[in-house]
Write a protein that holds these residues in place. Structure first.
Motif, PDB file in Angstrom:
ATOM      1  N   ALA A   7      -5.927  15.879 -58.454  1.00 15.98           N
ATOM      2  CA  ALA A   7      -7.082  15.160 -57.920  1.00 15.98           C
ATOM      3  C   ALA A   7      -6.952  13.672 -58.229  1.00 15.98           C
ATOM      4  O   ALA A   7      -6.548  13.285 -59.336  1.00 15.98           O
ATOM      5  CB  ALA A   7      -8.362  15.723 -58.527  1.00 15.98           C
ATOM      6  N   GLY A   8      -7.276  12.862 -57.226  1.00 15.71           N
ATOM      7  CA  GLY A   8      -7.137  11.424 -57.363  1.00 15.71           C
ATOM      8  C   GLY A   8      -5.801  10.896 -56.876  1.00 15.71           C
ATOM      9  O   GLY A   8      -5.623   9.678 -56.728  1.00 15.71           O
ATOM     10  N   GLY A   9      -4.873  11.804 -56.628  1.00 16.33           N
ATOM     11  CA  GLY A   9      -3.542  11.406 -56.174  1.00 16.33           C
ATOM     12  C   GLY A   9      -3.478  11.177 -54.671  1.00 16.33           C
ATOM     13  O   GLY A   9      -4.491  11.227 -53.965  1.00 16.33           O
ATOM     14  N   SER A  10      -2.264  10.956 -54.195  1.00  6.51           N
ATOM     15  CA  SER A  10      -2.037  10.627 -52.782  1.00  6.51           C
ATOM     16  C   SER A  10      -0.902  11.457 -52.206  1.00  6.51           C
ATOM     17  O   SER A  10       0.003  11.896 -52.945  1.00  6.51           O
ATOM     18  CB  SER A  10      -1.678   9.133 -52.637  1.00  6.51           C
ATOM     19  OG  SER A  10      -2.720   8.307 -53.094  1.00  6.51           O
ATOM     20  N   LEU A  11      -0.961  11.668 -50.916  1.00  4.69           N
ATOM     21  CA  LEU A  11       0.119  12.283 -50.160  1.00  4.69           C
ATOM     22  C   LEU A  11       0.181  11.607 -48.798  1.00  4.69           C
ATOM     23  O   LEU A  11      -0.835  11.130 -48.283  1.00  4.69           O
ATOM     24  CB  LEU A  11      -0.128  13.782 -49.950  1.00  4.69           C
ATOM     25  CG  LEU A  11       0.188  14.761 -51.076  1.00  4.69           C
ATOM     26  CD1 LEU A  11      -0.247  16.162 -50.680  1.00  4.69           C
ATOM     27  CD2 LEU A  11       1.666  14.743 -51.441  1.00  4.69           C
ATOM     28  N   ARG A  12       1.357  11.590 -48.220  1.00  6.47           N
ATOM     29  CA  ARG A  12       1.492  11.130 -46.847  1.00  6.47           C
ATOM     30  C   ARG A  12       2.083  12.246 -46.002  1.00  6.47           C
ATOM     31  O   ARG A  12       3.200  12.700 -46.258  1.00  6.47           O
ATOM     32  CB  ARG A  12       2.371   9.881 -46.746  1.00  6.47           C
ATOM     33  CG  ARG A  12       2.343   9.277 -45.342  1.00  6.47           C
ATOM     34  CD  ARG A  12       3.127   8.014 -45.210  1.00  6.47           C
ATOM     35  NE  ARG A  12       4.562   8.264 -45.093  1.00  6.47           N
ATOM     36  CZ  ARG A  12       5.423   7.389 -44.587  1.00  6.47           C
ATOM     37  NH1 ARG A  12       4.987   6.216 -44.154  1.00  6.47           N
ATOM     38  NH2 ARG A  12       6.712   7.667 -44.527  1.00  6.47           N
ATOM     39  N   LEU A  13       1.327  12.661 -45.016  1.00  2.00           N
ATOM     40  CA  LEU A  13       1.808  13.668 -44.081  1.00  2.00           C
ATOM     41  C   LEU A  13       2.433  12.978 -42.879  1.00  2.00           C
ATOM     42  O   LEU A  13       2.002  11.894 -42.478  1.00  2.00           O
ATOM     43  CB  LEU A  13       0.657  14.558 -43.617  1.00  2.00           C
ATOM     44  CG  LEU A  13      -0.162  15.256 -44.706  1.00  2.00           C
ATOM     45  CD1 LEU A  13      -1.195  16.174 -44.065  1.00  2.00           C
ATOM     46  CD2 LEU A  13       0.723  16.012 -45.667  1.00  2.00           C
ATOM     47  N   SER A  14       3.423  13.631 -42.318  1.00  2.00           N
ATOM     48  CA  SER A  14       4.088  13.123 -41.129  1.00  2.00           C
ATOM     49  C   SER A  14       4.031  14.166 -40.024  1.00  2.00           C
ATOM     50  O   SER A  14       4.110  15.368 -40.301  1.00  2.00           O
ATOM     51  CB  SER A  14       5.552  12.794 -41.424  1.00  2.00           C
ATOM     52  OG  SER A  14       5.666  11.821 -42.439  1.00  2.00           O
ATOM     53  N   CYS A  15       3.908  13.692 -38.800  1.00  2.00           N
ATOM     54  CA  CYS A  15       3.943  14.566 -37.629  1.00  2.00           C
ATOM     55  C   CYS A  15       4.961  13.974 -36.664  1.00  2.00           C
ATOM     56  O   CYS A  15       4.712  12.935 -36.054  1.00  2.00           O
ATOM     57  CB  CYS A  15       2.573  14.652 -36.980  1.00  2.00           C
ATOM     58  SG  CYS A  15       2.533  15.633 -35.462  1.00  2.00           S
ATOM     59  N   ALA A  16       6.105  14.630 -36.564  1.00  2.00           N
ATOM     60  CA  ALA A  16       7.159  14.170 -35.679  1.00  2.00           C
ATOM     61  C   ALA A  16       6.994  14.835 -34.321  1.00  2.00           C
ATOM     62  O   ALA A  16       6.928  16.069 -34.226  1.00  2.00           O
ATOM     63  CB  ALA A  16       8.517  14.507 -36.278  1.00  2.00           C
TER      64      ALA A  16
END
Length: 124
Positions: A13-22
């Motif tokens: 919690a409090g963290g980050s993620l980056r999702l990608s959609c190709a």
């Protein structure tokens, strides 16, 4: 149209993620690319979308102020940067494409092609 979503994972919690959609299979100049999520036992929920033609972003209430959607034309990829993640963000995240919005950008039935989903788990 083929969509491939990736970038999910386990984060505190409090963290980050980056999702990608190709995206591949056609040109997307007039399309919308959206992100939805679905938690176990819950209905699919609109997260964010972007207009490929003019870069306009759209956000669901859960994403406003924390998530940012963007695109890279050269890579035919849409990103969802998720910051300040919460345990309630835990879900499978799907990207989807729509050739045009008729009744509402938040409606999943506006989108006719879907990626396979990527799991996001936020621990408390």
């Amino acid at each position: 149209v083929q969509l491939q979503a990736f970038g999910g994972g386990l984060v505190q919690a409090g963290g980050s993620l980056r999702l990608s959609c190709a995206a591949s299979g056609r040109t997307f100049s007039s399309y919308y690319i959206g992100w939805f999520r679905q938690a176990p036992g819950e209905e699919r929920e609109f997260v964010a979308a972007i207009s490929w033609s003019d870069d306009s972003p759209y956000y669901g209430d859960s994403a406003k102020g924390r998530f940012t959607i963007s695109r890279d034309n050269a890579k035919n990829t849409v990103y969802l940067q998720m910051n300040r993640l919460r345990p309630e963000d835990t879900a499978i995240y799907y990207c989807a494409s729509s050739p045009g919005i008729v009744t509402g950008i938040t409606r999943s039935d506006e989108y006719d092609h879907w990626g396979q989903g990527t799991q996001v788990t936020v621990s408390s």
